[in-house]
Write a protein that holds these residues in place. Sequence first.
Motif, PDB file in Angstrom:
ATOM      1  N   MET A 233       8.475   0.634  11.959  1.00  0.00           N
ATOM      2  CA  MET A 233       8.076   0.791  10.560  1.00  0.00           C
ATOM      3  C   MET A 233       8.117   2.279  10.261  1.00  0.00           C
ATOM      4  O   MET A 233       7.436   3.069  10.922  1.00  0.00           O
ATOM      5  CB  MET A 233       6.691   0.213  10.301  1.00  0.00           C
ATOM      6  CG  MET A 233       6.698  -1.302  10.287  1.00  0.00           C
ATOM      7  SD  MET A 233       5.095  -2.044   9.938  1.00  0.00           S
ATOM      8  CE  MET A 233       4.818  -1.564   8.270  1.00  0.00           C
ATOM      9  N   ALA A 234       8.916   2.646   9.267  1.00  0.00           N
ATOM     10  CA  ALA A 234       9.079   4.046   8.894  1.00  0.00           C
ATOM     11  C   ALA A 234       8.883   4.186   7.389  1.00  0.00           C
ATOM     12  O   ALA A 234       8.977   3.206   6.647  1.00  0.00           O
ATOM     13  CB  ALA A 234      10.465   4.535   9.298  1.00  0.00           C
ATOM     14  N   ARG A 235       8.637   5.432   6.944  1.00  0.00           N
ATOM     15  CA  ARG A 235       8.480   5.667   5.499  1.00  0.00           C
ATOM     16  C   ARG A 235       9.762   5.314   4.758  1.00  0.00           C
ATOM     17  O   ARG A 235       9.727   4.773   3.665  1.00  0.00           O
ATOM     18  CB  ARG A 235       8.113   7.120   5.238  1.00  0.00           C
ATOM     19  CG  ARG A 235       6.677   7.461   5.570  1.00  0.00           C
ATOM     20  CD  ARG A 235       6.333   8.891   5.177  1.00  0.00           C
ATOM     21  NE  ARG A 235       7.088   9.880   5.926  1.00  0.00           N
ATOM     22  CZ  ARG A 235       6.822  10.262   7.174  1.00  0.00           C
ATOM     23  NH1 ARG A 235       5.790   9.711   7.802  1.00  0.00           N
ATOM     24  NH2 ARG A 235       7.534  11.170   7.778  1.00  0.00           N
ATOM     25  N   ASP A 236      10.883   5.661   5.376  1.00  0.00           N
ATOM     26  CA  ASP A 236      12.194   5.401   4.778  1.00  0.00           C
ATOM     27  C   ASP A 236      13.241   5.511   5.880  1.00  0.00           C
ATOM     28  O   ASP A 236      12.902   5.776   7.039  1.00  0.00           O
ATOM     29  CB  ASP A 236      12.483   6.369   3.618  1.00  0.00           C
ATOM     30  CG  ASP A 236      12.266   7.828   3.993  1.00  0.00           C
ATOM     31  OD1 ASP A 236      12.494   8.192   5.177  1.00  0.00           O
ATOM     32  OD2 ASP A 236      11.873   8.616   3.114  1.00  0.00           O
ATOM     33  N   ILE A 237      14.499   5.337   5.530  1.00  0.00           N
ATOM     34  CA  ILE A 237      15.566   5.380   6.527  1.00  0.00           C
ATOM     35  C   ILE A 237      15.695   6.771   7.142  1.00  0.00           C
ATOM     36  O   ILE A 237      15.973   6.906   8.341  1.00  0.00           O
ATOM     37  CB  ILE A 237      16.902   4.897   5.916  1.00  0.00           C
ATOM     38  CG1 ILE A 237      16.776   3.430   5.453  1.00  0.00           C
ATOM     39  CG2 ILE A 237      18.050   5.039   6.906  1.00  0.00           C
ATOM     40  CD1 ILE A 237      16.346   2.458   6.544  1.00  0.00           C
ATOM     41  N   ASP A 238      15.482   7.807   6.363  1.00  0.00           N
ATOM     42  CA  ASP A 238      15.533   9.164   6.894  1.00  0.00           C
ATOM     43  C   ASP A 238      14.478   9.355   7.987  1.00  0.00           C
ATOM     44  O   ASP A 238      14.755   9.936   9.032  1.00  0.00           O
ATOM     45  CB  ASP A 238      15.343  10.183   5.773  1.00  0.00           C
ATOM     46  CG  ASP A 238      15.399  11.609   6.288  1.00  0.00           C
ATOM     47  OD1 ASP A 238      16.454  11.996   6.853  1.00  0.00           O
ATOM     48  OD2 ASP A 238      14.389  12.328   6.153  1.00  0.00           O
ATOM     49  N   HIS A 239      13.271   8.880   7.749  1.00  0.00           N
ATOM     50  CA  HIS A 239      12.197   8.953   8.747  1.00  0.00           C
ATOM     51  C   HIS A 239      12.626   8.228  10.023  1.00  0.00           C
ATOM     52  O   HIS A 239      12.464   8.738  11.145  1.00  0.00           O
ATOM     53  CB  HIS A 239      10.915   8.359   8.164  1.00  0.00           C
ATOM     54  CG  HIS A 239       9.762   8.325   9.101  1.00  0.00           C
ATOM     55  ND1 HIS A 239       8.681   7.515   8.885  1.00  0.00           N
ATOM     56  CD2 HIS A 239       9.499   8.971  10.258  1.00  0.00           C
ATOM     57  CE1 HIS A 239       7.801   7.673   9.868  1.00  0.00           C
ATOM     58  NE2 HIS A 239       8.287   8.543  10.725  1.00  0.00           N
TER      59      HIS A 239
ATOM     60  N   VAL B  98      18.474  -3.035   9.476  1.00  0.00           N
ATOM     61  CA  VAL B  98      17.464  -2.807   8.446  1.00  0.00           C
ATOM     62  C   VAL B  98      17.008  -4.170   7.929  1.00  0.00           C
ATOM     63  O   VAL B  98      17.826  -5.004   7.538  1.00  0.00           O
ATOM     64  CB  VAL B  98      18.025  -1.951   7.292  1.00  0.00           C
ATOM     65  CG1 VAL B  98      16.994  -1.809   6.184  1.00  0.00           C
ATOM     66  CG2 VAL B  98      18.464  -0.589   7.808  1.00  0.00           C
ATOM     67  N   VAL B  99      15.709  -4.387   7.952  1.00  0.00           N
ATOM     68  CA  VAL B  99      15.143  -5.645   7.466  1.00  0.00           C
ATOM     69  C   VAL B  99      15.138  -5.602   5.946  1.00  0.00           C
ATOM     70  O   VAL B  99      14.554  -4.695   5.344  1.00  0.00           O
ATOM     71  CB  VAL B  99      13.715  -5.865   8.011  1.00  0.00           C
ATOM     72  CG1 VAL B  99      13.085  -7.112   7.405  1.00  0.00           C
ATOM     73  CG2 VAL B  99      13.728  -5.932   9.528  1.00  0.00           C
ATOM     74  N   THR B 100      15.797  -6.558   5.332  1.00  0.00           N
ATOM     75  CA  THR B 100      15.844  -6.616   3.868  1.00  0.00           C
ATOM     76  C   THR B 100      14.787  -7.544   3.291  1.00  0.00           C
ATOM     77  O   THR B 100      14.397  -7.401   2.141  1.00  0.00           O
ATOM     78  CB  THR B 100      17.234  -7.078   3.386  1.00  0.00           C
ATOM     79  OG1 THR B 100      17.527  -8.364   3.938  1.00  0.00           O
ATOM     80  CG2 THR B 100      18.302  -6.074   3.788  1.00  0.00           C
TER      81      THR B 100
ATOM     82  N   VAL C 139       0.823  -1.206   0.000  1.00  0.00           N
ATOM     83  CA  VAL C 139       0.000   0.000   0.000  1.00  0.00           C
ATOM     84  C   VAL C 139       0.862   1.262   0.000  1.00  0.00           C
ATOM     85  O   VAL C 139       0.574   2.214  -0.710  1.00  0.00           O
ATOM     86  CB  VAL C 139      -0.939   0.005   1.236  1.00  0.00           C
ATOM     87  CG1 VAL C 139      -1.794   1.244   1.268  1.00  0.00           C
ATOM     88  CG2 VAL C 139      -1.785  -1.253   1.269  1.00  0.00           C
ATOM     89  N   VAL C 140       1.880   1.268   0.836  1.00  0.00           N
ATOM     90  CA  VAL C 140       2.766   2.425   0.965  1.00  0.00           C
ATOM     91  C   VAL C 140       4.211   1.940   1.035  1.00  0.00           C
ATOM     92  O   VAL C 140       4.479   0.793   1.386  1.00  0.00           O
ATOM     93  CB  VAL C 140       2.456   3.251   2.246  1.00  0.00           C
ATOM     94  CG1 VAL C 140       1.096   3.876   2.181  1.00  0.00           C
ATOM     95  CG2 VAL C 140       2.609   2.412   3.491  1.00  0.00           C
ATOM     96  N   GLN C 141       5.125   2.841   0.716  1.00  0.00           N
ATOM     97  CA  GLN C 141       6.535   2.514   0.888  1.00  0.00           C
ATOM     98  C   GLN C 141       6.815   2.404   2.376  1.00  0.00           C
ATOM     99  O   GLN C 141       6.401   3.260   3.155  1.00  0.00           O
ATOM    100  CB  GLN C 141       7.427   3.591   0.282  1.00  0.00           C
ATOM    101  CG  GLN C 141       8.905   3.307   0.476  1.00  0.00           C
ATOM    102  CD  GLN C 141       9.777   4.390  -0.129  1.00  0.00           C
ATOM    103  OE1 GLN C 141       9.395   5.009  -1.115  1.00  0.00           O
ATOM    104  NE2 GLN C 141      10.927   4.607   0.464  1.00  0.00           N
ATOM    105  N   VAL C 142       7.496   1.351   2.792  1.00  0.00           N
ATOM    106  CA  VAL C 142       7.762   1.149   4.204  1.00  0.00           C
ATOM    107  C   VAL C 142       9.145   0.533   4.390  1.00  0.00           C
ATOM    108  O   VAL C 142       9.562  -0.309   3.599  1.00  0.00           O
ATOM    109  CB  VAL C 142       6.665   0.269   4.858  1.00  0.00           C
ATOM    110  CG1 VAL C 142       6.653  -1.124   4.298  1.00  0.00           C
ATOM    111  CG2 VAL C 142       6.788   0.247   6.351  1.00  0.00           C
TER     112      VAL C 142
END
Length: 159
Positions: free
Chosen positions: A112-118, A140-142, A62-65
């Motif tokens: 759970m974040a939008r990206d690493i910056d978040h 970071v979960v790959t 649904v969204v980038q996570v």
Amino acid sequence: MVKLDRFDIAILRVLAREGRITKSRLAECIHLSVSPTWERVQRLEAAGVIRGYRADVDWSGVVQVSRIIVEITLARHTAHDMNRFEARLRDAQEVVQCHATGGGVDYIVHVMARDIDHYQRFIDDLLMADYGIERYFTYVVTKVVKDLTDTMPAWVDTD
């Protein structure tokens, strides 16, 4: 701990897989009639064994996570410091799981974040607010290989 028999365990197994199953189908699955099955479900709910029903959503569709696991060690281990830190994590929208642990680290936190910056802004905020974090390690979960956190393990005794 609530005393459970084989029917209760069977109910929990089915509901963990199929939360939207009908009463009659659930009764059929555990080989009991509808009325006693439903009474057992209500008793399990009232006892807090069944905490609720929800959809298992794959948010990455649904969204980038970005999923991140963080090991956190606090500098001080007073009740006040730990309670304050835990309250902050309970309120954090980014935190989806948090486990207090014994051993080398104090907490294992799933974020759970939008990206690493978040994620990094979230951690920076925790550090700046001085919640007593002595050190933290970020993983970071790959790829999620298995995630059945709400499923009853097969080794649970049914007798």
